[in-house]
Design an enzyme around this catalytic site. Structure first.
Site, PDB file in Angstrom:
ATOM      1  N   TYR A 352     -50.031 -21.279 -38.559  1.00 56.33           N
ATOM      2  CA  TYR A 352     -48.678 -21.162 -39.117  1.00 56.33           C
ATOM      3  C   TYR A 352     -47.852 -20.264 -38.188  1.00 56.33           C
ATOM      4  O   TYR A 352     -48.231 -19.135 -37.902  1.00 56.33           O
ATOM      5  CB  TYR A 352     -48.792 -20.561 -40.518  1.00 56.33           C
ATOM      6  N   CYS A 353     -46.722 -20.770 -37.712  1.00 53.70           N
ATOM      7  CA  CYS A 353     -45.760 -20.015 -36.918  1.00 53.70           C
ATOM      8  C   CYS A 353     -46.430 -19.422 -35.679  1.00 53.70           C
ATOM      9  O   CYS A 353     -47.053 -20.131 -34.895  1.00 53.70           O
ATOM     10  CB  CYS A 353     -45.089 -18.956 -37.790  1.00 53.70           C
ATOM     11  N   VAL A 354     -46.342 -18.092 -35.483  1.00 54.02           N
ATOM     12  CA  VAL A 354     -46.885 -17.486 -34.268  1.00 54.02           C
ATOM     13  C   VAL A 354     -48.393 -17.684 -34.167  1.00 54.02           C
ATOM     14  O   VAL A 354     -48.942 -17.790 -33.059  1.00 54.02           O
ATOM     15  CB  VAL A 354     -46.519 -15.989 -34.203  1.00 54.02           C
ATOM     16  N   LEU A 381     -47.958 -25.557 -38.505  1.00 57.89           N
ATOM     17  CA  LEU A 381     -46.851 -25.379 -39.441  1.00 57.89           C
ATOM     18  C   LEU A 381     -45.756 -24.561 -38.760  1.00 57.89           C
ATOM     19  O   LEU A 381     -45.995 -23.434 -38.331  1.00 57.89           O
ATOM     20  CB  LEU A 381     -47.331 -24.672 -40.711  1.00 57.89           C
TER      21      LEU A 381
END
Length: 622
Positions: A352-354, A381
């Site tokens: 998710y993200c980073v 994501l």
């Protein structure tokens, strides 16, 4: 002079004395006036406290001068001004259009004041919650104020947007900070031009303003002299009590993370487990917020053995921790432990993200090491790997700002959580800053209990070395997208070597990881990629359980073309949550069913404590 003395004077006061009803009205009005006056005196006293607190903070700072231009925007606006003056025709044209619009507004407002119907010259954009009160439309004066502001805002932003010759970096800065300026000047942010605040102030005789200043003093105290706006009732939630409550056990921990294995809810599960890497910028429980909103609980119910990484909230000892350390001691170590517990090689993973950004690099790293088969599939994501169009966050990243940021982090060894939270809030200042200024300080209301805002306020610190590497190498220089552009643990990272089947989710209205930026991953990986565009933004676009029946998502079964716009032309829209679409994709990669696994059963990885564990409960400096 007493009230009795006033009533015995000549003129109207004598009439009041002869009329008991009038005398009662006089008493009531005088009492209200006194109450309002007393509250205004209390407001003045509270305001003096705020001033004293500010002066005290400046004195305690040892006379250190603040950075004159901490966001390095002065040069960009000087260049903007010079280019405006070099070609004033565009500015003059916009000014003439504004004058014509104002003339139309005066005409339509005059008609409304005379009781006639008139179409508005300009209306707020759909979803603009600043003007949702009926008074902004039904009251002719406030409707005029609203439309005047909207016309001026449009003119200012259009004038800035149409200036030619600015380089890409300066263009982003002036557009972003012009929007911040325009939103700050909204009439909804001021007492005398906000009908709801005016009505509340008069009906409560100023008590709302007294409460608001008390809220502000409390926020300043909690922020150590800086305004730390309380967005929700923090006492209404507790991690492990009414949020992050999916049953499970912490089965492993090191200095970087705890690993949670969730208890099964089905008798049989897919053979291949699911390992989730949430972003270390925030707490993991956004994916386990409440029972009805929990992706974790839903995935467990689909027959997955779910493992969750719960990152440590770093302190000064993490100052020199690198991105490679997060990969080696985080992603790769969690992968090793899940393999050992389940006996399965080839795990399904989510980033998710980073954490997804680092996951992409880890996949390339494993390929270079000849271990690509350790990951069977990867779900991303809101993940960016090519930062050429990284959106408004890139406004905060240039050489000068990175130098200032490095200086800020030297003393503690990390960026404290409130600094990053403020940056994210600025991306949606109307919703995440000014709405709370109005609600908490002007209306004097207590923050509403809201689980998502509680999570949003429960942010984390970021280690100095890792954070500077991320901003410099990725956001500023975009080296992750270049073959061999960055090196992790001695391996040159080339995303083109990634052949792992991937499911990529982006949010249509994502202000942190713009959808067109996330889409670029489809052009870098060599393996099969299923791209899916979800309705809403960075959080609601992800956390959208099927039971909620909200939003929509788009899919396209063709090979992803070069751009998101081209992809979208042939995309098919589906109502509701994208989770079932992902489940249909992952189920074919999850293997046959086996007996459900009990957390803590493995002799080498016994249960350490109940989920959600200790690490997630450690607060950041914000």
């Amino acid at each position: 002079m007493s009230q009795d003395d006033r009533r015995t004077t000549d003129g109207p006061a004598s009439d009041h004395a002869a009329d008991p009803t009038a005398e009662h009205a006089w008493d009531e009005n005088w009492d209200e006036f006194q109450a309002l006056s007393e509250n205004m005196m209390r407001v003045a006293a509270k305001s003096q406290q705020l001033v004293n607190a500010f002066v005290m903070r400046q004195q305690q700072g040892g006379g250190a001068q603040p950075t004159v231009d901490p966001y390095n925007i002065g040069g960009a606006f000087l260049d903007l001004t010079a280019r405006m003056m070099a070609n004033p025709a565009v500015l003059v044209e916009n000014q003439m259009q504004l004058w014509q619009d104002y003339m139309r507004l005066l005409q339509t407002s005059a008609l409304r004041f005379l009781g006639e119907d008139a179409e508005p010259v300009i209306s707020p954009e759909r979803g603009d919650r600043r003007f949702r009160s009926d008074a902004w439309t039904e009251n002719q004066l406030f409707d005029f104020i609203k439309q005047s502001y909207l016309l001026a805002a449009r003119c200012i932003q259009k004038s800035v947007a149409e200036v030619d010759g600015l380089d890409r970096e300066d263009r982003r800065k002036v557009d972003f900070y012009t929007k911040q300026f325009v939103e700050a000047l909204s009439p909804s942010n001021f007492l005398l031009t906000n009908p709801d605040v005016l009505h509340t102030t008069l009906s409560e005789k100023g008590e709302n303003l007294v409460r608001g200043l008390e809220h502000m003093l409390a926020d300043l105290e909690r922020g150590g002299g800086e305004l730390n706006i309380q967005m929700t009732d923090a006492d209404a939630f507790e991690v492990g009590r009414n949020i992050a409550v999916s049953p499970g056990k912490v089965v492993y921990e090191n200095a970087f993370f705890q690993l949670i294995q969730y208890a099964p809810s089905t008798e049989q599960v897919h053979d291949r487990p699911l390992l989730i890497f949430p972003p270390w910028i925030n707490k993991f429980y956004i994916l386990d917020l409440t029972e009805k909103k929990s992706f974790v609980r839903w995935a467990v119910a689909q027959g997955h053995t779910v493992f969750m990484v719960s990152w440590v909230n770093p302190d000064g000892s993490f100052a020199d921790t690198t991105m490679a350390d997060y990969m080696r001691h985080g992603h790769l170590e969690a992968l090793r432990v899940v393999e050992a517990i389940t006996g399965v090689r080839g795990i399904n993973v989510i980033g998710y993200c980073v954490a997804g950004t680092l996951l992409s690099a880890a996949l390339a790293y494993l390929d270079a090491k000849g271990e690509a088969d350790r990951v069977n599939s990867a779900t991303f994501l809101t993940t960016q790997v090519d930062f050429a169009d990284a959106g408004d966050l890139s406004v905060f990243v240039d050489e000068e700002q990175l130098e200032i940021l490095q200086e800020k982090m030297e003393a503690k060894g990390y960026l404290d959580s409130k600094a990053m939270a403020t940056t994210f809030n600025m991306l949606r200042s109307s919703d995440l800053i000014w709405s709370f200024v109005v609600n908490n300080y002007m209306l004097g209301k207590e923050p509403f209990p809201f689980d998502l805002l509680y999570w949003n306020s429960d942010s984390t610190n970021l280690p100095k070395a890792m954070h500077l590497f991320y901003l410099d190498k990725m956001y500023q220089k975009n080296l992750l997208a270049e073959p061999g552009g960055i090196t992790l643990d001695g391996v040159a990272i080339d995303l083109r070597t990634v052949k792992t089947p991937a499911y990529v989710q982006a949010g249509k209205e994502d202000h942190i990881s713009p959808a067109n930026s996330v889409y670029k991953i489809t052009q870098l990986f060599s393996g099969p990629v299923r791209f899916m565009l979800a309705g809403s933004g960075h959080i609601a676009g992800v956390v959208n359980p099927p039971e909620a029946n909200k939003y929509q998502y788009w899919t396209n079964t063709r090979k992803p073309p070069q751009t998101l716009d081209k992809w979208f032309e042939k995309a098919e829209e589906h109502p509701g949550s994208w989770w079932p679409d992902w489940q249909h994709w992952i189920a074919r990669k999850a293997g046959p069913k086996v007996p459900a696994r009990t957390p803590g059963d493995h002799p080498d990885f016994p249960a350490i404590e109940d989920a959600p564990g200790r690490y997630v409960k450690v607060k950041g400096d914000g």
